[in-house]
Design a protein around this motif. Structure first.
Motif, mmCIF file in Angstrom:
data_model
loop_
_atom_site.group_PDB
_atom_site.id
_atom_site.type_symbol
_atom_site.label_atom_id
_atom_site.label_comp_id
_atom_site.label_asym_id
_atom_site.label_seq_id
_atom_site.Cartn_x
_atom_site.Cartn_y
_atom_site.Cartn_z
ATOM 1 N N ALA A 1 63.978 -5.838 -4.518
ATOM 2 C CA ALA A 1 65.434 -6.244 -3.500
ATOM 3 C C ALA A 1 66.589 -6.965 -3.142
ATOM 4 C CB ALA A 1 63.886 -6.628 -2.184
ATOM 5 N N ASP A 2 66.453 -8.253 -4.525
ATOM 6 C CA ASP A 2 68.002 -7.871 -4.396
ATOM 7 C C ASP A 2 68.214 -7.605 -5.495
ATOM 8 O OD1 ASP A 2 66.531 -10.821 -3.794
ATOM 9 O OD2 ASP A 2 66.125 -11.419 -5.693
ATOM 10 N N LEU B 1 68.958 -4.277 -4.669
ATOM 11 C CA LEU B 1 68.697 -3.145 -3.873
ATOM 12 C C LEU B 1 71.105 -4.264 -3.012
ATOM 13 C CD1 LEU B 1 69.348 -0.132 -3.105
ATOM 14 C CD2 LEU B 1 67.076 -1.404 -1.195
ATOM 15 N N ARG B 2 70.482 -5.357 -2.489
ATOM 16 C CA ARG B 2 71.256 -5.879 -2.020
ATOM 17 C C ARG B 2 72.804 -5.944 -2.197
ATOM 18 N NH1 ARG B 2 67.767 -9.971 -0.522
ATOM 19 N NH2 ARG B 2 67.610 -9.443 1.261
ATOM 20 N N GLN B 3 72.483 -6.445 -3.589
ATOM 21 C CA GLN B 3 74.103 -6.477 -4.278
ATOM 22 C C GLN B 3 75.025 -4.933 -4.756
ATOM 23 O OE1 GLN B 3 73.360 -8.819 -8.231
ATOM 24 N NE2 GLN B 3 71.864 -10.509 -7.387
ATOM 25 N N SER C 1 75.606 -3.086 -1.613
ATOM 26 C CA SER C 1 77.119 -3.930 -0.944
ATOM 27 C C SER C 1 78.416 -3.031 -1.703
ATOM 28 C CB SER C 1 76.767 -5.439 -0.819
ATOM 29 O OG SER C 1 78.474 -5.628 0.021
ATOM 30 N N SER D 1 60.241 -4.027 1.287
ATOM 31 C CA SER D 1 61.071 -4.748 1.107
ATOM 32 C C SER D 1 62.911 -4.602 0.821
ATOM 33 C CB SER D 1 60.555 -5.865 -0.065
ATOM 34 O OG SER D 1 61.251 -5.022 -0.260
ATOM 35 N N LEU D 2 62.783 -3.105 0.633
ATOM 36 C CA LEU D 2 64.148 -2.181 0.349
ATOM 37 C C LEU D 2 64.147 -1.063 1.462
ATOM 38 C CD1 LEU D 2 62.378 -0.502 -2.852
ATOM 39 C CD2 LEU D 2 63.821 -2.613 -2.605
ATOM 40 N N GLU E 1 63.508 -3.112 4.717
ATOM 41 C CA GLU E 1 64.690 -4.189 5.233
ATOM 42 C C GLU E 1 66.102 -4.614 4.353
ATOM 43 O OE1 GLU E 1 60.273 -6.300 6.330
ATOM 44 O OE2 GLU E 1 61.666 -6.805 4.223
ATOM 45 N N VAL E 2 65.935 -4.381 3.157
ATOM 46 C CA VAL E 2 67.215 -4.832 2.844
ATOM 47 C C VAL E 2 68.567 -3.725 3.539
ATOM 48 C CG1 VAL E 2 68.316 -4.414 1.114
ATOM 49 C CG2 VAL E 2 66.485 -5.981 0.874
ATOM 50 N N GLU F 1 69.676 -3.634 7.045
ATOM 51 C CA GLU F 1 70.776 -5.131 6.546
ATOM 52 C C GLU F 1 72.076 -4.345 6.055
ATOM 53 O OE1 GLU F 1 69.927 -8.197 4.127
ATOM 54 O OE2 GLU F 1 68.212 -8.549 4.589
#
Length: 289
Positions: A67-68, A70-72, A75, A106-107, A109-110, A113
């Motif tokens: 998840a962390d 993927l967020r990076q 983006s 969780s992915l 959810e990212v 966002e």
């Protein structure tokens, strides 16, 4: 045998789309390995499986930092242009351990966002309906594709005894469609089926995509051949189905019976983010029923 589960820290999570997935900018795999252990899985012949000592289906690596990452990575990818994601290409994002890890959730959810332009979710697990609340929020920018390679449970048990039952998959896809989410039934790889198959799919799928070993394993059927799948066809008395023309019978059947209501696609075209209808060659005078 209980699968060996291992938490790992992955270096990356978004993989550039290549080969059969080159219509997508990226593929996304929450796990490495898959406990469904389908006999025909093309991943068995890929390095991720060949270079492991353990047999495919007996191990899963859990990408705990997915998840962390993927967020990076998402983006950054969005700043470069449109992002279309295929989840997942070499594992099932809703295999049994997802009940506990909720990693795939969780992915999602990212991705809510930082929304991709399109998300294709590929699974054979009814667990996907757990996440209807999230999937609905993607609107027209997401599709849930359920692998339903046959409508015959005896065939499913012969080829993929650890995979979820076909009726449970169909019911899950029905609930997802009723929730307003775009659905696809992936006959991939196509296995022996009944004449009633199209009518079973009519109320649950917006699209039906047919693929087989020769079109879909990335090697013209050579990878599948090395897995000894032909032996299962012989044991089940279905040898005539194991040939590159078998799909034409089912394709014609689908088009004639439900093509006026359900989009019927073939192989790679049926997995594209924004597919185009193409004329498909239909075999004449072929019968396997």
């Amino acid at each position: 045998m209980k699968a060996e589960l291992k938490d790992i820290v992955s270096k990356s999570i978004l993989t550039p789309g290549v080969g059969q997935l080159d219509d997508f900018t990226h593929s996304l795999n929450p796990y490495a390995g898959c406990t469904f252990a389908c006999s025909y899985c093309y991943v068995r012949q890929l390095p991720i499986s060949l270079y492991r000592d353990e047999e495919w289906g007996t191990w899963v690596d859990i990408k705990t930092n997915a998840a962390d990452l993927l967020r990076q990575e998402l983006s950054k990818a969005r700043r470069k242009g449109p992002v279309t994601i295929f989840m997942a290409s070499s594992t099932d994002p809703y295999q049994p351990l997802e009940h506990e890890t909720k990693l795939t959730r969780s992915l999602l959810e990212v991705m809510l966002e930082l929304p991709p332009d399109f998300l294709h979710v590929q699974t054979r697990s009814p667990l996907v309906k757990r996440d209807i609340d999230l999937l609905k929020q993607f609107g027209d920018h997401a599709r849930v594709s359920m692998t339903i390679e046959t409508d015959k449970e005896d065939i499913r048990k012969a080829f993929a005894p650890k995979a979820p039952p076909i009726p449970a998959r169909m019911q899950a896809l029905r609930e997802i469609k009723e929730a307003g989410i775009t659905t696809q039934a992936s006959l991939s790889p196509l296995l022996p089926c009944s004449k009633e198959f199209p009518q079973k799919l009519r109320p649950i799928a917006d699209r039906v995509t047919i693929d087989d070993f020769w079109m879909g394993d990335g090697s013209g059927g050579k990878r599948t051949g090395r897995l000894g799948i032909s032996d299962i066809y012989k044991r089940t008395g279905m040898e005539k189905w194991y040939n590159p023309s078998a799909y034409k019978v089912v394709l014609k059947m689908m088009q004639e019976q439900i093509g006026d209501e359900v989009e019927v696609m073939l192989s790679k075209d049926g997995f594209t983010p924004i597919p185009e209808k193409r004329e498909a060659g239909i075999g004449e005078n072929l019968t396997f029923f």
